[in-house]
Design a protein around this motif. Structure first.
Motif, PDB file in Angstrom:
ATOM      1  N   LEU A 175       0.820  -1.209   0.000  1.00  0.00           N
ATOM      2  CA  LEU A 175       0.000   0.000   0.000  1.00  0.00           C
ATOM      3  C   LEU A 175       0.858   1.265   0.000  1.00  0.00           C
ATOM      4  O   LEU A 175       0.428   2.326   0.460  1.00  0.00           O
ATOM      5  N   SER A 176       2.076   1.160  -0.544  1.00  0.00           N
ATOM      6  CA  SER A 176       2.969   2.322  -0.551  1.00  0.00           C
ATOM      7  C   SER A 176       2.377   3.474  -1.359  1.00  0.00           C
ATOM      8  O   SER A 176       2.592   4.643  -1.035  1.00  0.00           O
ATOM      9  N   HIS A 177       1.617   3.147  -2.425  1.00  0.00           N
ATOM     10  CA  HIS A 177       1.010   4.220  -3.217  1.00  0.00           C
ATOM     11  C   HIS A 177      -0.044   4.976  -2.419  1.00  0.00           C
ATOM     12  O   HIS A 177      -0.294   6.155  -2.658  1.00  0.00           O
ATOM     13  N   LEU A 178      -0.675   4.298  -1.438  1.00  0.00           N
ATOM     14  CA  LEU A 178      -1.624   5.002  -0.572  1.00  0.00           C
ATOM     15  C   LEU A 178      -0.889   5.846   0.458  1.00  0.00           C
ATOM     16  O   LEU A 178      -1.338   6.934   0.823  1.00  0.00           O
ATOM     17  N   ALA A 179       0.252   5.358   0.927  1.00  0.00           N
ATOM     18  CA  ALA A 179       1.053   6.128   1.886  1.00  0.00           C
ATOM     19  C   ALA A 179       1.541   7.428   1.251  1.00  0.00           C
ATOM     20  O   ALA A 179       1.632   8.467   1.921  1.00  0.00           O
ATOM     21  N   LEU A 205      -2.452  -7.372   2.836  1.00  0.00           N
ATOM     22  CA  LEU A 205      -3.207  -6.126   2.722  1.00  0.00           C
ATOM     23  C   LEU A 205      -3.718  -5.674   4.088  1.00  0.00           C
ATOM     24  O   LEU A 205      -3.653  -4.484   4.424  1.00  0.00           O
ATOM     25  N   GLU A 206      -4.247  -6.622   4.857  1.00  0.00           N
ATOM     26  CA  GLU A 206      -4.756  -6.294   6.186  1.00  0.00           C
ATOM     27  C   GLU A 206      -3.641  -5.761   7.078  1.00  0.00           C
ATOM     28  O   GLU A 206      -3.820  -4.776   7.806  1.00  0.00           O
ATOM     29  N   SER A 228      -1.004  -1.007   9.619  1.00  0.00           N
ATOM     30  CA  SER A 228       0.188  -0.183   9.839  1.00  0.00           C
ATOM     31  C   SER A 228      -0.058   1.258   9.418  1.00  0.00           C
ATOM     32  O   SER A 228       0.331   2.207  10.110  1.00  0.00           O
ATOM     33  N   MET A 229      -0.738   1.434   8.279  1.00  0.00           N
ATOM     34  CA  MET A 229      -1.056   2.789   7.826  1.00  0.00           C
ATOM     35  C   MET A 229      -1.972   3.493   8.804  1.00  0.00           C
ATOM     36  O   MET A 229      -1.823   4.678   9.110  1.00  0.00           O
ATOM     37  N   LYS A 244      -2.611   7.623  13.027  1.00  0.00           N
ATOM     38  CA  LYS A 244      -3.026   7.997  14.385  1.00  0.00           C
ATOM     39  C   LYS A 244      -1.892   8.717  15.115  1.00  0.00           C
ATOM     40  O   LYS A 244      -2.103   9.641  15.895  1.00  0.00           O
ATOM     41  N   LEU A 245      -0.672   8.291  14.809  1.00  0.00           N
ATOM     42  CA  LEU A 245       0.500   8.924  15.443  1.00  0.00           C
ATOM     43  C   LEU A 245       0.973  10.154  14.664  1.00  0.00           C
ATOM     44  O   LEU A 245       1.961  10.785  15.023  1.00  0.00           O
ATOM     45  N   ASN A 246       0.224  10.433  13.543  1.00  0.00           N
ATOM     46  CA  ASN A 246       0.575  11.576  12.684  1.00  0.00           C
ATOM     47  C   ASN A 246       1.978  11.431  12.115  1.00  0.00           C
ATOM     48  O   ASN A 246       2.747  12.385  12.006  1.00  0.00           O
ATOM     49  N   VAL A 247       2.311  10.160  11.761  1.00  0.00           N
ATOM     50  CA  VAL A 247       3.613   9.884  11.161  1.00  0.00           C
ATOM     51  C   VAL A 247       3.395   9.582   9.691  1.00  0.00           C
ATOM     52  O   VAL A 247       2.626   8.686   9.361  1.00  0.00           O
TER      53      VAL A 247
END
Length: 334
Positions: free
Chosen positions: A228-232, A318-319, A324-325, A330-333
């Motif tokens: 999911l790097s493209h979503l990150a 995926l899950e 992780s995302m 939530k940690l604003n990272v």
């Protein structure tokens, strides 16, 4: 397309009126009586407007095909999930209606119209007439009576056929596959249908989550440790936009579109993963992505087959990536 050229596939479109006519020809031996049935307004309405006419015809055709033994596998594509259970209930519903003592009592051929009118006054008779009119539309009672008079001698054979069809649906020879998508209302319908089928003793063998994500995401799972790097990367656009002051040029709306896509994708992953965990034992899960070009040739069909036979292998990475995302956001990272 990589498919076995020796495989044979036969396909057919259902002729609803023709299927009903074939049943009448099978069970009504007298040609004159058959002509009365075919010309009867109630029969014409029954085969064209009855809410279960297509389901009845399809299931009878399935029974015929199965009895020939000519095919290794027969596949019936039913209506969408919201109506599929009604489709499966059609034989039992018709048996209850046609085999009821009230129906036989009401439509005895020897009765005169005046005696029938008196019988309709009873609650049970009114129920039968109401059910028939609900199925086939409002008709003159005399045409209904004429139809049952013509069909009286063959009614036992038709009911026996319906009972055999009903038994086939509940037999080990028949397995059901539910096809749905990841939208919340579709998953909710799938849960409801699962409960209904279990209550009716119908064996659901598999559920397919269709059009789940896109092929790029599926490829990323196979080729990367971070599918999911493209979503990150979408999460980084907002901070870049603030630094560059590009919001005034309309880029902010584009970023919001990407963010909505990201959030929808993550929600779909969490929803499907939760659904997979709660499935009863014995129900397999298969997943297929959105095919951008559509399934228009054998090569695309072969791709779909490979996705389906891979089961849920894509779901765990995926899950994990979605979790992780979520934690990182939530940690604003970034």
């Amino acid at each position: 397309a990589g498919l076995d050229p020796y495989l044979q596939l036969s396909a057919m479109m259902l002729d609803v009126s023709g299927a009903w006519d074939a049943i009448v020809e099978r069970f009504v031996a007298d040609p004159a009586t058959r002509r009365k049935v075919f010309d009867n307004p109630f029969y014409k309405s029954l085969t064209a407007e009855f809410a279960g006419s297509e389901a009845f015809a399809a299931l009878q055709r399935l029974y015929d095909l199965h009895q020939t033994g000519a095919f290794e596998l027969e596949v019936v594509d039913t209506p969408p999930a919201s109506h599929s259970f009604e489709f499966l209930q059609t034989p039992a519903r018709l048996i209850r209606l046609l085999d009821s003592r009230t129906a036989r009592w009401l439509f005895t051929p020897s009765l005169s119209a005046s005696r029938i009118a008196m019988k309709v006054a009873s609650n049970a008779a009114r129920f039968v007439v109401r059910e028939i009119e609900r199925f086939a539309g409002s008709n003159v009672l005399s045409t209904i009576t004429d139809f049952f008079a013509a069909m009286a001698e063959s009614m036992d054979g038709i009911i026996d056929r319906l009972q055999k069809t009903e038994a086939l649906l509940h037999s080990p020879a028949v397995k059901f596959v539910m096809v749905t998508t990841a939208e919340p209302d579709r998953i909710r319908q799938a849960r409801e249908l699962l409960t209904q089928m279990e209550a009716e003793g119908l064996k659901l063998s598999a559920i397919v989550i269709n059009r789940f994500l896109d092929e790029r995401t599926w490829s990323a799972v196979a080729d990367s440790t971070d599918p999911l790097s493209h979503l990150a990367e979408i999460s980084e656009l907002r901070s870049s936009l603030a630094k560059d002051g590009a919001d005034a040029n309309g880029f902010g709306r584009l970023v919001r579109h990407f963010e909505a896509y990201r959030d929808r994708t993550l929600d779909d992953i969490r929803r499907v993963a939760a659904f997979a965990h709660e499935l009863p034992k014995g129900v397999k899960l298969a997943i297929a992505p959105e095919i951008e070009t559509g399934v228009r040739d054998l090569a695309a069909l072969s791709r779909v087959a490979s996705y389906l036979t891979s089961g849920t292998s894509i779901l765990k990475p995926l899950e994990s990536a979605a979790r992780s995302m979520h934690d990182a956001r939530k940690l604003n990272v970034p």
